[in-house]
Scaffold this active site. Structure first.
Site, short mmCIF file in Angstrom:
data_model
loop_
_atom_site.label_atom_id
_atom_site.label_comp_id
_atom_site.label_asym_id
_atom_site.label_seq_id
_atom_site.Cartn_x
_atom_site.Cartn_y
_atom_site.Cartn_z
N CYS A 111 0.83 -1.20 0.00
CA CYS A 111 0.00 0.00 0.00
C CYS A 111 0.87 1.26 0.00
CB CYS A 111 -0.93 0.00 1.22
SG CYS A 111 -2.04 1.42 1.26
N GLY A 237 -6.15 -5.32 -10.36
CA GLY A 237 -6.66 -4.29 -9.48
C GLY A 237 -7.58 -3.34 -10.23
N ARG A 238 -7.06 -2.16 -10.56
CA ARG A 238 -7.90 -1.10 -11.13
C ARG A 238 -8.55 -1.49 -12.46
NH1 ARG A 238 -4.36 3.45 -12.21
NH2 ARG A 238 -2.82 1.80 -12.52
#
Length: 384
Positions: A111, A237-238
């Protein structure tokens, strides 16, 4: 069960075997039970929870206990934990295992968000080698027979790369797989993911699967990443924001099929409504679900001709009935817009100096004061 093209082997993470070598990346506020169920309706893979704070889980906060819930249809219950204190992470893992709440546990070391890195967590943590080793080894032991994996970034910035060393430490500690996002924390989500770093990690880590993450925008990108890097699976992910059917595209691509899901505007409307219904079930609150779905509107309709006023109305929707009225006004036969609906989505951010604890980069070791600081930082995380 679907099968992968003979060019690609099924992904094995401990006792878990995935015919489609695809993992949904944990995304805060996104990968809750509702979104995981929606994605699974389109294609196979391993679907991981939102990142959950270890301290909050140990303290059984309402939010954290909600986030670790799984639907009965989720046959592999996968949970990602975040933590900076070895003892707390170990306790959180032990709790999940003792209470039979997970079939797979992932630890977050990737992160890049300032509120995480400024406490020495996320992508900042592997810089402290021995501290990283203590967290991972303690978690692996606490996990017992449950496969435990890690997800990380290349490092803090180009001058402070950690991924090769961290990968070997994790491998030696007994993790079941290592996932790498091909960016540093300083890059956030900007620029292009460095797939060559994934290839280098695959050369270094040889006894457990290496998964690649970064810029998987289409079905073709999954097989291409595996061919170019030699990695054992891909993490998405995105790329799936507003496109849950990407998992169906990836599954088809790994089978060697050319067919891709290219929904009409009506197909997108159906997916959006289904997502909202699943959110209402998860949250047990239709109004809350309608508020939560608002952040997905722009992603779902990217490239489709629906007009600014309709987008604004959908972004303010307060009930399923209101959503149905607006969606009913759309041209459901409007075709898939092609490239305009594809590619990057979500905020990429811009390269910036990561927020770090004072003096974090001065040494690879964590002194006694630093250990006290990270233990104190752990207690400050009260959310999920």
């Amino acid at each position: 069960m679907s099968t992968v093209n003979s060019e690609f082997s099924p992904l094995r993470i401990g006792p878990i075997e995935l015919a489609s070598p695809v993992v949904l990346a944990p995304m805060a506020g996104i990968t809750n039970m509702a979104f995981r169920r929606l994605c699974r309706e389109y294609g196979g893979g391993l679907y991981v929870s939102e990142m959950i704070t270890s301290r909050a889980l140990v303290e059984r906060t309402r939010v954290s206990m909600k986030l670790i819930e799984h639907h009965p249809s989720e046959n592999i219950r996968s949970i990602q934990l975040y933590g900076v204190d070895p003892k707390t992470v170990r306790e959180a893992v032990r709790m999940l295992v003792a209470e039979g709440r997970a079939d797979h546990i992932d630890l977050n070391f990737g992160c890049p968000v300032p509120k995480v890195t400024r406490k020495g967590g996320g992508a900042a943590l592997p810089w402290k080698c021995e501290h990283f080793r203590q967290i991972v080894s303690g978690a692996v032991k606490a996990a017992d027979d449950i496969p435990l994996t890690i997800k990380m970034r290349k490092g803090i910035d180009p001058d402070h790369l950690t991924y090769l060393e961290a990968g070997r430490i994790a491998e030696d500690a007994g993790v079941a797989a290592v996932a790498l996002h091909g960016r540093t924390a300083s890059e956030f989500y900007s620029g292009k993911a460095d797939w060559s770093a994934i290839a280098k990690l695959k050369e270094r880590v040889t006894s457990v699967p290496v998964l690649g993450n970064g810029d998987i925008w289409s079905g073709e990108d999954g097989p291409r990443m595996m061919r170019e890097t030699g990695c054992d699976g891909v993490v998405v992910g995105r790329g799936c924001l507003g496109r849950p059917w990407l998992f169906g595209d990836l599954e088809a691509a790994f089978r060697g099929e050319e067919h891709r899901i290219q929904p009409t505007l009506g197909g997108v409307a159906t997916a959006l409504r289904r997502h909202t219904v699943l959110l209402a079930e998860f949250l047990d609150d239709e109004a809350h679900a309608c508020r939560d779905i608002r952040k997905h509107i722009a992603w779902y309709f990217k490239g489709y001709p629906i007009g600014g006023d309709t987008r604004r109305r959908l972004a303010l929707v307060e009930s399923l009935a209101e959503m149905d009225e607006i969606l009913g006004e759309l041209d459901h036969d409007a075709p898939y817009p092609g490239a305009d609906a594809e590619g990057p989505r979500g905020r990429a951010g811009t390269p910036k100096r990561p927020a770090l604890p004072d003096g974090w980069l001065d040494s690879r070791d964590l002194d006694e004061q630093g250990q006290r600081d990270v233990a104190a930082a752990e207690t400050e995380n009260s959310g999920g």
